[in-house]
Design a protein around this motif. Structure first.
Motif, short mmCIF file in Angstrom:
data_model
loop_
_atom_site.label_atom_id
_atom_site.label_comp_id
_atom_site.label_asym_id
_atom_site.label_seq_id
_atom_site.Cartn_x
_atom_site.Cartn_y
_atom_site.Cartn_z
N GLY A 168 0.78 -1.32 -0.01
CA GLY A 168 0.22 -0.06 -0.07
C GLY A 168 0.81 1.26 0.08
O GLY A 168 1.92 1.07 -0.38
N TYR A 169 0.03 2.58 0.24
CA TYR A 169 0.58 3.65 0.21
C TYR A 169 0.83 4.08 1.66
O TYR A 169 0.37 3.98 2.45
CB TYR A 169 -0.17 4.72 -0.74
N ASP B 195 -3.78 0.88 -6.32
CA ASP B 195 -3.39 0.13 -5.46
C ASP B 195 -3.77 -1.05 -5.75
O ASP B 195 -5.10 -1.63 -5.69
CB ASP B 195 -4.01 0.77 -4.03
N SER C 258 -2.88 4.20 2.29
CA SER C 258 -3.73 2.99 2.05
C SER C 258 -3.26 1.86 2.85
O SER C 258 -2.18 1.83 3.11
CB SER C 258 -3.53 2.46 0.58
#
Length: 967
Positions: free
Chosen positions: A491-492, A751, A774
């Protein structure tokens, strides 16, 4: 007449000078072109040329090369003027280098000179066609220039005259040049992906370093040209250089061979070149047919929602068992050309519309391909060079297959799910396959199987176990460059590798591993190296981000390094056991790695539920048995003397690997994301959000559906979309990633969601808005399949908005779905920000778990409470003004419609006040109006009204719903 600088000028000489002045002129003028543009640019437009799309001065304070020499006047004119002047010395330099290095019968000097001319022309291309003029052609010229730099650099080192000083400088400058590429790419990603302030300035320094080193490499010719004299006279002549080196020629040649990897020592012949191309392409065809089998099998359990019976075709690979029948083995090895051609029927499957018949054609092609290759290796086992050449063809073909998939966004253009409408190149692929197979089988077999197999020690059974583990590892992890990247994705903000461009690291590790296995087979067969491979497997399985990926690279290196010893050993034993049994056990592993995620639909599934670790342990144990078996294997005695050309095939295949790697890098450059995405209706502050279950990107007729999905999302102007059933990174699904194509072509951030080692069917998020953060969740699932959730925070028009993408469990697992509804509701309720849920809930409106999702706990509202015709897909929201909602029919893309809704992001005080009122007033919130009562930017496209297009139309309601609270 110009006087000569030499005292004793021969009669008739008009002009004479040392050739080193050509090198001086090239160096000085080239540096002047760049430095003059830099000085002028800083003097006149400093703040403009240091500014990029994210930051300006003072965060960024030094300009990149492209910004300096780009479109601004007059620095662009300075650069182009001096670069034009440089072309004269440049062409002269290339010509002089050819004259200096040319030898009778040598092809390499001609090749290097051709590359030098090509680089000169492409330099003019990216100089005079800027990205503003024509972005595509600018990139084509730039990529071509960079790709040609490698053979030019290595070729010049290989051809260097006997001058130790010049060779040393070339090696050091070349090493610095290629070493600079690593931090260059790193800081570019920091700027482009992570948007780190100041990263572009650091990138610019490395970019300028490349320019300085590139010119400096060619400046070394001044040391070689000092023995050259350019003379203009009535009767021409060329002076000969004198070797003043104190170092022996043999030592110098050894240094140059080491610096160039020996690639340029190849005794070039067209016959061997064509042979290598045919072998590698035929190996690519094998992997294309094999990797396509799982896809066409997977289509059937998708529609049956369980075991369909067609899964039995996975056993198509065990055809080498037939080679246990000696008369049949003799027949096959005596008619290999026929068998190889029959295997190409797998490439004809795209002509068949009916999925069932297409499956059986592919199954037949796979069975013939496995039979043919096993018999081919067995037939070559009495000649080490020919056997190794075929093994290399098989393995380099895998690298080519993975690279081709990268170029086609993880699809293979000759797969049976591809055709002209979705980007397939089946016709040209088939034609090349026919030519390659013809060339591949031009030599008669050396061993028809009539003679008794020699006892070389070791066990055919143990060899089969090793082959099973090897082939499964190669297929499951290395048949696509993005598979291991998806394993470690978390994720981010991004803290690990990306499919573009980091997928090349996988290709590089594979290439280096294969070459290491060839150069040091006794080393890679040791237990210590096996232990390192096991550590890599454990790290890949257990960790995320870069650390996990480093483990994957170690494993990729090891699998390719041990592959050649394994395959050569297996070819010298009974092919029915080593390959027949090996492929059978490989099939068991294929089913095993599907069972760990499909446990809810298969017999015995609960026993292996979520145990990818068991799969990896089994693979490494099988490979360990193969390594153990190699310790008991001895070479044939006496070993035939190796001819001077017997190792040439290794260098040809190494050259093919180098070319494939350069092609991958070129494609990575073209595919690098721009990260400058803009929503469709930014002026209206609208978010158009959708949810779609894409059914693993196989449409109802078993064709790859990415382009059809792309078309609908683009025409509906969707800014944010949640995709479900999107994890394709398994053998049975082709090791694909649909989101790569969609993100690239639609201009969206992506994502991927929980990776394949998280045991879900996948959830993905695509967004026109930057993804700030995220996290991935696996919801409680004590009985049924795992339920994935993506919780992402987007930056929408300056405001933070949370988006949840959620796939609930199956209808049969009541308790699972209850627990999941509670978890998801708490997760949504924990967000204080405006939020959207894009989901697959498996519930009826207003009943059961619906009232947990739409509740005070979650704070979420249904996008349309009056829509009673739903069961799976739902859109929920809070703290946003919902203004439109529509349901769009799927055509034949999937089995589920696309639902979309439009939201206004409140930014001004009055907008936020209105949203606060709507949160508390359900009637006002759901007040419907006619389309002409809302602004144009809020409306859905008229394209899908009535009968719509391509089978897509607004259905259920017949038109979109629009909402506007009463005054």
């Amino acid at each position: 007449m110009v006087s000569s600088t030499y005292k004793d000028k021969p009669s008739g000489v008009l002009f004479a000078f040392s050739a080193k002045w050509v090198s001086y002129a090239h160096t000085i003028i080239a540096y002047t072109a760049f430095i003059s543009a830099l000085v002028v640019g800083i003097s006149l437009h400093y703040h403009k040329i240091v500014e990029n799309e994210f930051y300006g001065y003072p965060q960024e304070w030094f300009p990149s090369v492209s910004a300096t020499i780009g479109d601004r006047y007059p620095e662009r004119s300075f650069f182009q003027l001096f670069i034009a002047i440089t072309s004269g010395p440049r062409f002269a330099l290339v010509g002089l280098w050819y004259l200096l290095t040319a030898r009778p019968g040598k092809v390499l000097p001609k090749f290097v000179a051709g590359v030098g001319l090509f680089r000169t022309l492409t330099c003019g291309g990216w100089t005079y066609v800027t990205s503003t003029d024509d972005h595509d052609w600018h990139d084509i010229f730039m990529i071509s220039y960079l790709v040609a730099t490698l053979p030019w650099t290595l070729g010049c080192i290989a051809l260097s005259p006997a001058n130790p000083k010049a060779i040393k400088y070339r090696k050091h400058i070349a090493g610095a040049f290629f070493g600079t590429l690593i931090p260059l790419v790193y800081f570019f990603i920091q700027h482009k992906v992570h948007r780190v302030a100041g990263a572009y300035t650091t990138y610019a320094f490395f970019e300028w370093s490349l320019i300085l080193l590139d010119v400096a490499f060619d400046a070394v010719t001044v040391l070689d040209f000092s023995t050259f004299e350019i003379v203009v006279r009535d009767v021409g002549g060329l002076s000969q250089g004198v070797n003043k080196s104190s170092m022996s020629s043999a030592a110098l040649e050894k240094q140059k061979a080491k610096a160039t990897g020996g690639i340029f020592d190849i005794k070039f012949t067209w016959r061997e070149t064509i042979d290598t191309i045919a072998e590698v392409y035929h190996g690519y065809v094998f992997w294309s047919i094999l990797t396509g089998l799982g896809l066409v099998i997977w289509y059937f359990p998708l529609w049956f929602m369980g075991i369909s019976g067609y899964e039995a075709l996975v056993m198509s690979t065990i055809s080498p068992l037939l080679l246990g029948i000696k008369p049949l083995r003799s027949f096959v090895t005596s008619h290999l050309r026929i068998c190889h051609f029959l295997s190409l029927t797998g490439l004809l499957a795209y002509l068949v519309e009916d999925p069932i018949y297409r499956l059986f054609i592919v199954g037949f092609g796979v069975s013939m391909s496995c039979l043919s290759w096993s018999a081919q290796l067995y037939s070559e086992n009495v000649h080490e060079t020919r056997l190794e050449s075929k093994v290399l063809a098989w393995l380099v073909g895998l690298v080519l297959s993975s690279t081709t998939k990268f170029a086609w966004w993880t699809n293979n253009p000759i797969w049976p799910i591809m055709h002209a409408e979705n980007g397939g190149q089946n016709e040209i692929g088939l034609l090349l396959a026919v030519l390659a197979a013809w060339r591949f089988t031009r030599r008669a077999p050396l061993n028809t199987g009539a003679a008794k197999d020699e006892n070389l020690g070791g066990s055919a059974f143990l060899s089969a176990l090793g082959i099973a583990g090897l082939f499964f590892g190669l297929h499951s992890l290395l048949s696509d460059s993005s598979t291991m990247v998806s394993w470690v994705w978390d994720g981010y903000p991004v803290q690990g590798p990306l499919a573009v461009p980091h997928g090349w690291f996988t290709i590089a590790a594979m290439s280096v591993g294969l070459l290491t296995g060839l150069a040091h087979p006794s080393l890679v067969k040791t237990w210590s190296v096996y232990g390192i491979g096991c550590v890599g497997a454990a790290v890949l399985t257990s960790y995320a981000n870069w650390f996990g990926y480093y483990g994957g690279l170690v494993l990729a290196f090891y699998l390719m390094a041990i592959a050649a010893p394994f395959l050569k050993n297996a070819a010298k034993k009974s092919p029915a056991i080593t390959f027949g049994l090996g492929f059978f056990l490989y099939n068991v592993m294929v089913l095993f790695h599907v069972w760990v995620v499909a446990y809810a639909f298969v017999p015995g599934g609960p026993y292996v539920r979520e145990h990818t670790d068991w799969v990896m342990i089994t693979v490494m144990l099988l490979i360990g048995i193969g390594v153990f078996n190699l310790t008991f294997t001895r070479s044939r005695e006496p070993r035939p003397p190796q001819s001077s050309t017997s190792s040439q095939h290794q260098k040809y295949h190494a050259s093919a690997l180098a070319l494939i790697n350069m092609l991958f890098l070129a494609m990575a450059y073209l595919r690098f994301p721009t990260n400058d995405y803009v929503p469709y209706h930014a002026d209206s502050q609208i978010i158009t959000a959708g949810i779609w279950t894409i059914h693993f990107s196989l449409d109802n007729d078993m064709w790859s559906s990415e382009k059809r999905i792309r078309n609908l999302l683009k025409e509906l102007e969707v800014d944010v979309v949640g995709l479900l059933e999107s994890d394709l990174q398994r053998i049975i699904m082709g090791n694909r990633d649909t989101t790569q194509f969609l993100a690239h072509d639609l201009g969206m951030y992506v994502d991927y969601g929980p990776g394949p080692n998280k045991h879900t069917w996948g959830a993905a998020l695509l967004s026109k808005f930057p993804i700030v953060n995220s996290t991935h969740h696996l919801l409680p699932s004590p009985v049924g399949e795992l339920a994935p959730v993506i919780h992402a925070t987007l930056k929408c028009y300056g405001e933070l908005v949370d988006v949840f993408v959620f796939h609930s469990g199956q209808e049969e697992d009541v308790e699972d779905r209850r627990l999941q509804s509670e978890y998801a509701s708490k997760l949504m309720g924990s967000s204080p920000r405006p939020s959207i849920l894009l989901s697959y809930l498996v519930t009826q409106p207003q009943q059961g778990n619906y009232n947990t999702y739409v509740s005070d706990l979650s704070g979420m509202h249904d996008v349309e409470p009056g829509d009673w015709d739903r069961w799976c897909e739902y859109i929920l929201y809070k703290k946003l003004q919902r203004v439109a909602y529509a349901r769009v029919s799927r055509s034949t893309i999937t089995d589920t419609e696309l639902q979309v809704a439009k939201f206004v992001v409140p930014r001004r005080a009055e907008e936020k006040a209105l949203v606060s009122v709507l949160e508390k007033d359900e009637q006002a919130r759901n007040w419907k109006v006619q389309e002409d009562e809302v602004p144009v930017g809020w409306r859905f496209p008229a394209l899908f009204r009535g009968k719509g297009v391509r089978g897509h139309r607004y259905h259920v309601f017949g038109e979109p719903y629009y909402y506007l609270p009463r005054n």
